[in-house]
Design an enzyme around this catalytic site. Structure first.
Site, PDB file in Angstrom:
ATOM      1  CB  SER A 164       4.730   3.901  -9.117  1.00  0.00           C
ATOM      2  OG  SER A 164       4.247   5.230  -9.129  1.00  0.00           O
ATOM      3  CE1 TYR A 166       0.759   2.180  -6.167  1.00  0.00           C
ATOM      4  CE2 TYR A 166       1.918   4.273  -6.332  1.00  0.00           C
ATOM      5  CZ  TYR A 166       1.370   3.157  -6.934  1.00  0.00           C
ATOM      6  OH  TYR A 166       1.430   3.017  -8.312  1.00  0.00           O
ATOM      7  CE  LYS A 185       3.518   0.329  -7.463  1.00  0.00           C
ATOM      8  NZ  LYS A 185       3.451  -0.989  -8.124  1.00  0.00           N
ATOM      9  CB  THR A 209      -5.740   2.353 -15.169  1.00  0.00           C
ATOM     10  OG1 THR A 209      -5.312   2.872 -13.909  1.00  0.00           O
ATOM     11  CG2 THR A 209      -4.552   2.197 -16.100  1.00  0.00           C
TER      12      THR A 209
HETATM   13  N1  LIG Z   1      -1.856   3.817 -14.032  1.00  0.00           N
HETATM   14  C1  LIG Z   1      -0.832   4.561 -13.629  1.00  0.00           C
HETATM   15  O1  LIG Z   1      -0.766   5.771 -13.898  1.00  0.00           O
HETATM   16  C2  LIG Z   1       0.282   3.935 -12.852  1.00  0.00           C
HETATM   17  C3  LIG Z   1       1.376   4.742 -12.532  1.00  0.00           C
HETATM   18  C4  LIG Z   1       2.425   4.166 -11.836  1.00  0.00           C
HETATM   19  C5  LIG Z   1       2.394   2.828 -11.511  1.00  0.00           C
HETATM   20  N2  LIG Z   1       1.306   2.080 -11.811  1.00  0.00           N
HETATM   21  C6  LIG Z   1       1.325   0.662 -11.423  1.00  0.00           C
HETATM   22  O2  LIG Z   1       0.872  -0.131 -12.496  1.00  0.00           O
HETATM   23  C7  LIG Z   1       0.265  -1.323 -12.005  1.00  0.00           C
HETATM   24  C8  LIG Z   1      -1.117  -1.470 -12.631  1.00  0.00           C
HETATM   25  O3  LIG Z   1      -1.901  -0.359 -12.240  1.00  0.00           O
HETATM   26  P1  LIG Z   1      -3.243   0.080 -12.987  1.00  0.00           P
HETATM   27  O4  LIG Z   1      -3.225   1.553 -13.048  1.00  0.00           O
HETATM   28  O5  LIG Z   1      -3.441  -0.718 -14.210  1.00  0.00           O
HETATM   29  O6  LIG Z   1      -4.308  -0.337 -11.851  1.00  0.00           O
HETATM   30  P2  LIG Z   1      -5.684  -1.124 -11.908  1.00  0.00           P
HETATM   31  O7  LIG Z   1      -6.497  -0.667 -13.056  1.00  0.00           O
HETATM   32  O8  LIG Z   1      -6.272  -0.995 -10.549  1.00  0.00           O
HETATM   33  O9  LIG Z   1      -5.240  -2.632 -12.137  1.00  0.00           O
HETATM   34  C9  LIG Z   1      -4.597  -3.332 -11.120  1.00  0.00           C
HETATM   35  C10 LIG Z   1      -4.730  -4.809 -11.376  1.00  0.00           C
HETATM   36  O10 LIG Z   1      -4.057  -5.505 -10.306  1.00  0.00           O
HETATM   37  C11 LIG Z   1      -4.940  -6.485  -9.807  1.00  0.00           C
HETATM   38  N3  LIG Z   1      -4.637  -6.837  -8.427  1.00  0.00           N
HETATM   39  C12 LIG Z   1      -4.625  -6.027  -7.340  1.00  0.00           C
HETATM   40  N4  LIG Z   1      -4.316  -6.715  -6.244  1.00  0.00           N
HETATM   41  C13 LIG Z   1      -4.123  -7.989  -6.630  1.00  0.00           C
HETATM   42  C14 LIG Z   1      -3.805  -9.174  -5.946  1.00  0.00           C
HETATM   43  N5  LIG Z   1      -3.629  -9.192  -4.614  1.00  0.00           N
HETATM   44  N6  LIG Z   1      -3.664 -10.320  -6.646  1.00  0.00           N
HETATM   45  C15 LIG Z   1      -3.843 -10.327  -7.994  1.00  0.00           C
HETATM   46  N7  LIG Z   1      -4.178  -9.233  -8.699  1.00  0.00           N
HETATM   47  C16 LIG Z   1      -4.330  -8.074  -8.022  1.00  0.00           C
HETATM   48  C17 LIG Z   1      -6.324  -5.895  -9.977  1.00  0.00           C
HETATM   49  O11 LIG Z   1      -7.310  -6.907  -9.891  1.00  0.00           O
HETATM   50  P3  LIG Z   1      -8.826  -6.595  -9.404  1.00  0.00           P
HETATM   51  O12 LIG Z   1      -9.596  -6.211 -10.627  1.00  0.00           O
HETATM   52  O13 LIG Z   1      -9.239  -7.906  -8.826  1.00  0.00           O
HETATM   53  O14 LIG Z   1      -8.762  -5.494  -8.399  1.00  0.00           O
HETATM   54  C18 LIG Z   1      -6.170  -5.297 -11.373  1.00  0.00           C
HETATM   55  O15 LIG Z   1      -6.322  -6.282 -12.363  1.00  0.00           O
HETATM   56  C19 LIG Z   1       0.220  -1.186 -10.487  1.00  0.00           C
HETATM   57  O16 LIG Z   1       1.300  -1.889  -9.911  1.00  0.00           O
HETATM   58  C20 LIG Z   1       0.380   0.304 -10.284  1.00  0.00           C
HETATM   59  O17 LIG Z   1       0.937   0.604  -9.041  1.00  0.00           O
HETATM   60  C21 LIG Z   1       0.238   2.603 -12.472  1.00  0.00           C
END
Ligand SMILES: NC(=O)c1ccc[n+]([C@@H]2O[C@H](COP(=O)([O-])OP(=O)(O)OC[C@H]3O[C@@H](n4cnc5c(N)ncnc54)[C@H](OP(=O)(O)O)[C@@H]3O)[C@@H](O)[C@H]2O)c1
Length: 330
Positions: A176, A205, A209, A240
């Site tokens: 991130s 976090y 990252k 998301t």
């Molecule tokens: N969206 C953004 O703007 C953004 C920006 C920078 C970085 N990111 C990174 O992108 C990645 C995805 O984020 P997102 O925004 O898509 O978040 P999200 O909608 O919360 O999705 C996260 C996913 O990870 C799963 N997860 C969490 N802990 C886990 C574990 N211990 N074992 C297996 N699965 C697990 C969740 O499963 P559950 O449904 O069971 O909780 C969910 O499917 C993350 O690493 C986040 O830090 C996102």
């Protein structure tokens, strides 16, 4: 220093991380790479039941990959697998139940892959959380650390022999831009000493990252001669469920600038498809382009000794709990 870092991050992020940054970058892209197919390639995406992980998984399945969606909840995972099968017509899509924050669960996954003897060409370490309450993983590590740093380290290093045997292969860490606000913190890797301090989920976090970026760098160096490419990336600010829930104030302030989930997952898919010779091992990508790993005046630089210490600390935590995959003779 913290104030300078955060201001610098917000200025840089406002310009590059939203949908306008994506549109500016996309104006010069050659999209032919995205037409490539992945038949015969085995892909694993962690945290694949929603958000960016789901979107990236679906796009990789659409291109014919044999896909393993790693989800911690069997029901949510099964629903996601069915959705991907229906949307893409690809039936070679499978659920892999695993809580990446649990070393026992990671070890079970690795043992299963050992027995199955299947190759692995692309591993996407996407699973992520941002929580504001201090909580511990099944192994007693702070949950954010256990998910992003320890879990992805354990999974990736244990699957390393498989990735090497399947080369050319690649690993993508979904980090991130939040990492710009944190130096590489080794001291608190693991069970953070919270005596007298309030848990700061955002700081935890950002540190994890940053650790993912450092691990990608180190893994890329270690595996350079083995045909395994390792990269980290920032999806940008993408709408998301995770974002809405974990940073509601930030999201409501910036929501009009947020990119959609497909734009957020674009660079994950591109890193899985692009020729490895055109990619820079260990680099940090945003919008299909390598990025600086530090913002000006942020004071986040670190030397290789810090990465050595982090690596050694992680090895100690994993030792005897997650064993590397043992390959049967080819
Ligand atoms: N969206 C953004 O703007 C953004 C920006 C920078 C970085 N990111 C990174 O992108 C990645 C995805 O984020 P997102 O925004 O898509 O978040 P999200 O909608 O919360 O999705 C996260 C996913 O990870 C799963 N997860 C969490 N802990 C886990 C574990 N211990 N074992 C297996 N699965 C697990 C969740 O499963 P559950 O449904 O069971 O909780 C969910 O499917 C993350 O690493 C986040 O830090 C996102």
């Amino acid at each position: 220093m913290g104030l300078i870092r955060n201001c610098s991050f917000l200025l840089y992020g406002t310009k590059h991380f939203g949908k306008s940054g994506f549109a500016r970058a996309a104006a010069s892209w050659d999209n032919s790479v995205m037409e490539r197919r992945l038949e015969g390639k085995v892909v694993m995406v962690t945290g694949a039941n929603q958000g960016l992980g789901f979107e990236a998984a679906q796009e990789l399945a659409r291109r014919g990959a044999t896909l393993y969606m790693v989800c911690r909840n069997a029901q949510r995972g099964e629903e996601a697998v069915q959705k991907v099968r229906q949307a893409t017509g690809n039936q070679d899509v499978h659920l892999q139940v695993c809580d990446v924050s649990s070393l026992a669960s990671v070890d079970s996954l690795v043992r299963e892959w050992e027995v199955a003897g299947r190759p692995l060409h692309v591993l996407v370490n996407n699973a992520g959380i941002l929580v504001h309450e201090y909580s511990l993983s099944p192994d007693g590590h702070e949950s954010c650390f256990a998910t992003h740093t320890l879990g992805s380290f354990a999974l990736t290093t244990a699957l390393g022999p498989l990735l090497a045997r399947s080369a050319p292969s690649r690993v993508i860490f979904v980090s991130s831009g939040g990492m710009y606000t944190a130096p590489l913190e080794v001291k608190h890797a693991g069970n953070e000493d919270l005596a007298g301090r309030r848990y700061d989920g955002m700081l935890a976090y950002s540190r994890d990252k940053r650790r993912q970026v450092a691990l990608a760098e180190r893994l890329a160096e270690r595996w350079a001669g083995q045909g395994v490419g390792v990269y980290s990336m920032h999806p940008g600010w993408a709408t998301t469920e995770g974002v809405k829930k974990s940073i509601p104030g930030f999201y409501s302030f910036y929501r009009d600038s947020f990119r959609d989930v497909a734009q957020g997952a674009d660079t994950i898919v591109w890193l899985a498809l692009q020729d490895m010779a055109s990619l820079q091992p260990g680099a940090f990508y945003l919008d299909r382009t390598t990025q600086p790993k530090h913002l000006p005046l942020a004071g986040t630089q670190y030397g290789s000794a810090a990465v050595d210490s982090l690596w050694a600390a992680l090895e100690r935590m994993v030792e005897g709990k997650v064993k590397p995959v043992q390959l049967a003779a080819a």
